[in-house]
Design an enzyme around this catalytic site. Structure first.
Site, PDB file in Angstrom:
ATOM      1  N   GLU A   1     -42.859  39.047  14.840  1.00 35.85           N
ATOM      2  CA  GLU A   1     -42.028  37.899  15.213  1.00 35.85           C
ATOM      3  C   GLU A   1     -42.458  37.303  16.552  1.00 35.85           C
ATOM      4  O   GLU A   1     -41.628  37.025  17.414  1.00 35.85           O
ATOM      5  CB  GLU A   1     -40.543  38.300  15.235  1.00 35.85           C
ATOM      6  CG  GLU A   1     -40.049  38.807  13.883  1.00 35.85           C
ATOM      7  CD  GLU A   1     -38.566  39.165  13.846  1.00 35.85           C
ATOM      8  OE1 GLU A   1     -38.013  39.538  14.897  1.00 35.85           O
ATOM      9  OE2 GLU A   1     -37.986  39.071  12.749  1.00 35.85           O
TER      10      GLU A   1
ATOM     11  N   ASP B   1     -34.242  44.275   6.679  1.00 31.22           N
ATOM     12  CA  ASP B   1     -33.735  44.095   8.033  1.00 31.22           C
ATOM     13  C   ASP B   1     -32.224  44.282   8.114  1.00 31.22           C
ATOM     14  O   ASP B   1     -31.499  43.294   8.221  1.00 31.22           O
ATOM     15  CB  ASP B   1     -34.118  42.692   8.523  1.00 31.22           C
ATOM     16  CG  ASP B   1     -33.863  42.508  10.005  1.00 31.22           C
ATOM     17  OD1 ASP B   1     -33.620  43.513  10.689  1.00 31.22           O
ATOM     18  OD2 ASP B   1     -33.910  41.356  10.466  1.00 31.22           O
TER      19      ASP B   1
ATOM     20  N   GLU C   1     -25.080  42.557  13.169  1.00 28.94           N
ATOM     21  CA  GLU C   1     -25.736  41.258  12.960  1.00 28.94           C
ATOM     22  C   GLU C   1     -25.502  40.702  11.555  1.00 28.94           C
ATOM     23  O   GLU C   1     -25.141  39.542  11.395  1.00 28.94           O
ATOM     24  CB  GLU C   1     -27.233  41.403  13.228  1.00 28.94           C
ATOM     25  CG  GLU C   1     -28.020  40.141  12.936  1.00 28.94           C
ATOM     26  CD  GLU C   1     -29.513  40.300  13.240  1.00 28.94           C
ATOM     27  OE1 GLU C   1     -29.935  41.385  13.662  1.00 28.94           O
ATOM     28  OE2 GLU C   1     -30.241  39.316  13.043  1.00 28.94           O
TER      29      GLU C   1
HETATM   30  O1  GCW Z   1     -33.048  41.405  12.687  1.00 28.90           O
HETATM   31  C1  GCW Z   1     -34.002  40.753  13.399  1.00 28.90           C
HETATM   32  C2  GCW Z   1     -33.179  40.032  14.410  1.00 28.90           C
HETATM   33  C3  GCW Z   1     -33.922  39.743  15.681  1.00 28.90           C
HETATM   34  C4  GCW Z   1     -34.537  41.044  16.183  1.00 28.90           C
HETATM   35  C5  GCW Z   1     -35.473  41.592  15.126  1.00 28.90           C
HETATM   36  C6  GCW Z   1     -36.036  42.948  15.515  1.00 28.90           C
HETATM   37  C7  GCW Z   1     -34.806  41.721  18.447  1.00 28.90           C
HETATM   38  O2  GCW Z   1     -32.669  38.876  13.824  1.00 28.90           O
HETATM   39  O3  GCW Z   1     -32.992  39.217  16.574  1.00 28.90           O
HETATM   40  O4  GCW Z   1     -35.188  40.880  17.404  1.00 28.90           O
HETATM   41  O5  GCW Z   1     -34.794  41.779  13.928  1.00 28.90           O
HETATM   42  O6  GCW Z   1     -35.494  43.952  15.080  1.00 28.90           O
HETATM   43  O7  GCW Z   1     -37.022  43.000  16.227  1.00 28.90           O
END
Ligand code: GCW
Length: 648
Positions: A267, A346, A374
């Protein structure tokens, strides 16, 4: 600005006994009288026995509390033998003793009086870690509990709240903390720089006193971003030399530092790929730099292509972690721990367990969970994660190494923290159960979610039977309710993009994140035998997950593509299950709100009001989920509801 904070489950109260005599603490010289363990015992006894005369080592005492350290125990292990006249608590080190003292205090608080007990406990995992996603500017990524209490305007803060934080963590068995976001941005890049080191050293010493090792998320490209070098290539000797010097500087000031956490090539974060190197090259270079000080590198396996074309149906994000890391098994240095998220996507409310846990045989592993909700209602919805955490930890990977449960294959568990600077630390009081329970469960996974929740309720809210009954009912059924109204049969990502709150079933469908449901008029789900994902599991799981006739209902739409009239093991069709679960989940949310209301007057007014506001929002949002998701599938499939309910 400094904000008040609640002591949560550590609010000591007088015991039921009217003891007014002499109570003695005895400890030999190898125990530190100023250390956290003895200090905590004294703090607690003073409040629990307000009329007692507390002394050190007096013979004529009628209550005796003995604290000792013994070599035959592991450092974090403890032993307690206690009765009505006091207790003897022995630890393998100051940390073991501290856990023993907390365990003893917990038992007498739960009983309301001195108890008879004999217990010897050793934590199941070596590292029980909280990962904070706190940014240097004081904001918290995916934080739903206020601002950071570690950072303010780019500066690291160490104050009474930090001390309270350390006590809370130690009391539930957590022994490591990463204080900054894995996305290392802004001033956080400079956390390892000279100007911040004295404050880091203070924080590290404070945490260490409570048995907690401080870890930092680092920027993999730090040799460039703060070192002024032209490269961060892990195989360039000058880069290794830079990191070795940096480690020496850090550990000289903060000898108890635990190590670094790294999100690389994920990311947008920098990593070894920029130099044509792999993740083992990157991790091992850092591992060598911290090795002389006993430091560790925690390297995240959350690596995938986040710029996917939604038209590309061959690339499957679920496969990415395995494809990247399985070939590297055995290539990592001994002080590297590969941190794998609990599922392959995730932190969705329902995912299969990550196949890497059953595949990596020569790599130290950590399981990463997310307490910050989240994707599970952002602490506005109640969602107790403990039953799920426990199920995952005890899940059988079916590897040929025995024992093969996740808990046997890992040495560490990490959880993205749900804390912030709100008075109750976790925004919602009920979310405190996730924080407490994560520590308790990773220390003693044989405890059930029911045990832990009951313990947490009593320690936090006292022993009012009605409160205990209502809160455990809500907490224990909350995850299922959330799953029911948001994610039918393992289908995730129906939420709004970016915020991840509320329903938007088209939201991720034409986006770049690799998160699709592929619903059309004929069916829904992804055939993950075709994408190669199911082959990443050991048999018989591979076969189970590849076959829509065998796949467990709750994961069917994760693994398989089926028609809406496909018959589930439950006897319902897929479409009827979608409708029913959305109505039922939403009714559960409405029931939670009523149950909570029945506690008016039995909880502190601020706690009750905070909960009432949140349940109101949960009900509103659950109705929205129910109607949007049902309308979506009704319009696509054309199937009506057997019970004739309104689908919009
Ligand atoms: O779930 C996603 C989140 C990001 C996060 C990423 C990760 C810290 O939306 O906000 O970044 O995973 O785990 O690296």
């Amino acid at each position: 600005m400094k904000k008040e904070s609640s002591p949560l489950w550590l609010e000591y109260k007088p015991l039921n006994t009217a003891f007014a005599g002499r109570a003695a603490i005895r400890c030999p010289s190898r125990v530190d009288r100023q250390g956290a363990a003895v200090t905590e015992l004294i703090t607690a006894l003073k409040i629990m026995l307000p009329a007692a005369e507390l002394t050190f080592g007096a013979d004529s005492a009628s209550l005796i509390f003995e604290a000792d350290i013994a070599d035959f125990l592991d450092p974090e292990e403890y032993m307690i033998s206690a009765d009505e006249r006091g207790a003897s608590v022995i630890g393998g080190s100051e940390s073991g003793l501290l856990y023993g003292i907390f365990a003893y205090l917990r038992e007498i608080r739960l009983a309301g009086s001195f108890v008879r007990m004999n217990r010897r406990v050793r934590p199941a995992l070596e590292l029980r870690m909280l990962d904070h996603w706190d940014n240097a500017d004081g904001s918290v990524e995916r934080g739903y509990s206020g601002e950071s209490f570690f950072f303010e305007d780019g500066k690291l803060v160490v104050n009474e709240r930090t001390e309270m934080y350390a006590r809370l963590l130690a009391s539930c068995g957590i022994n490591s903390a990463v204080i900054n976001n894995v996305n290392v941005r802004g001033e956080a890049v400079r956390l390892i720089c000279e100007e911040n080191i004295p404050q880091l050293a203070r924080l590290s010493a404070l945490l260490h006193r409570w048995g907690i090792a401080l870890y930092l998320s680092i920027d993999f490209s730090a040799p460039v971003s703060v070192g002024g070098m032209r490269t961060a290539d892990p195989l360039d000797p000058a880069v290794g030399y830079w990191w070795s010097n940096k480690a020496r500087e850090l550990w000289k000031a903060a000898p108890d530092l635990g190590g670094f956490l790294v999100k690389a090539d994920s990311e947008g974060q920098p990593g070894p790929y920029a130099y044509g190197r792999d993740h083992a090259d990157g991790a091992n270079m850092l591992a060598r730099a911290v090795k002389p000080y006993g430091g560790r590198i925690i390297w995240r396996a959350f690596v995938y292509n986040c710029t996917q074309d939604w038209r590309d149906t061959r690339t499957d994000r679920a496969c990415a972690g395995f494809r990247t890391f399985a070939p590297l098994d055995g290539h990592f240095d001994a002080n590297v721990i590969l941190q794998v998220k609990n599922g392959p996507m995730d932190f969705q409310v329902r995912e299969p367990v990550h196949p890497l846990f059953g595949a990596m045989k020569h790599t130290a592993l950590a399981a990463e969970f997310q307490l910050a909700q989240e994707y599970t209602g952002q602490q506005l919805h109640v969602c107790c994660l403990l039953p799920m955490l426990r199920e995952i930890l005890l899940w059988n990977t079916c590897t040929d190494i025995q024992p093969g449960r996740v808990i046997d294959r890992i040495c560490a568990a990490a959880a993205v923290s749900n804390t912030g600077d709100s008075f109750c630390w976790t925004g919602s009081e009920l979310a405190g159960a996730n924080l407490y329970g994560f520590g308790r469960l990773t220390f003693e996974p044989q405890l059930t979610a029911e045990d832990i929740i009951d313990e947490w309720i009593t320690l936090t809210f006292g022993r009012d039977e009605k409160v205990r009954e209502v809160l455990s009912e809500i907490l224990l059924s909350s995850h299922k309710a959330y799953e029911d109204y948001t994610a039918p049969l393992g289908l995730g990502w129906l939420c709004k993009p970016a915020t991840h709150y509320g329903p938007d079933p088209w939201g991720y469908e034409f986006d770049r994140w690799g998160t699709y449901n592929r619903a059309d008029r004929d069916g829904v789900g992804i055939d993950r035998a075709k994408t190669g994902f199911t082959a990443m599991y050991n048999e018989p799981l591979r076969e189970l997950y590849s076959d829509p006739e065998k796949c467990p209902d709750e994961l069917l739409l994760f693994f398989c593509r089926v028609r809406y009239d496909h018959l589930l093991h439950s006897g319902k069709t897929v479409i009827q299950h979608i409708y029913d679960s959305h109505f039922e989940g939403c009714e559960r949310a409405e029931e939670f709100a009523r149950l909570w209301d029945s506690l008016e007057g039995r909880l502190p007014a601020e706690v009750f009001d905070n909960g009432r506001r949140r349940f109101k929002e949960q009900v509103r949002c659950a109705r929205e989920w129910r109607d949007v998701i049902n309308a979506f599938f009704h319009r696509l499939s054309g199937f009506s509801d057997e019970q004739g309910r309104k689908l919009y």
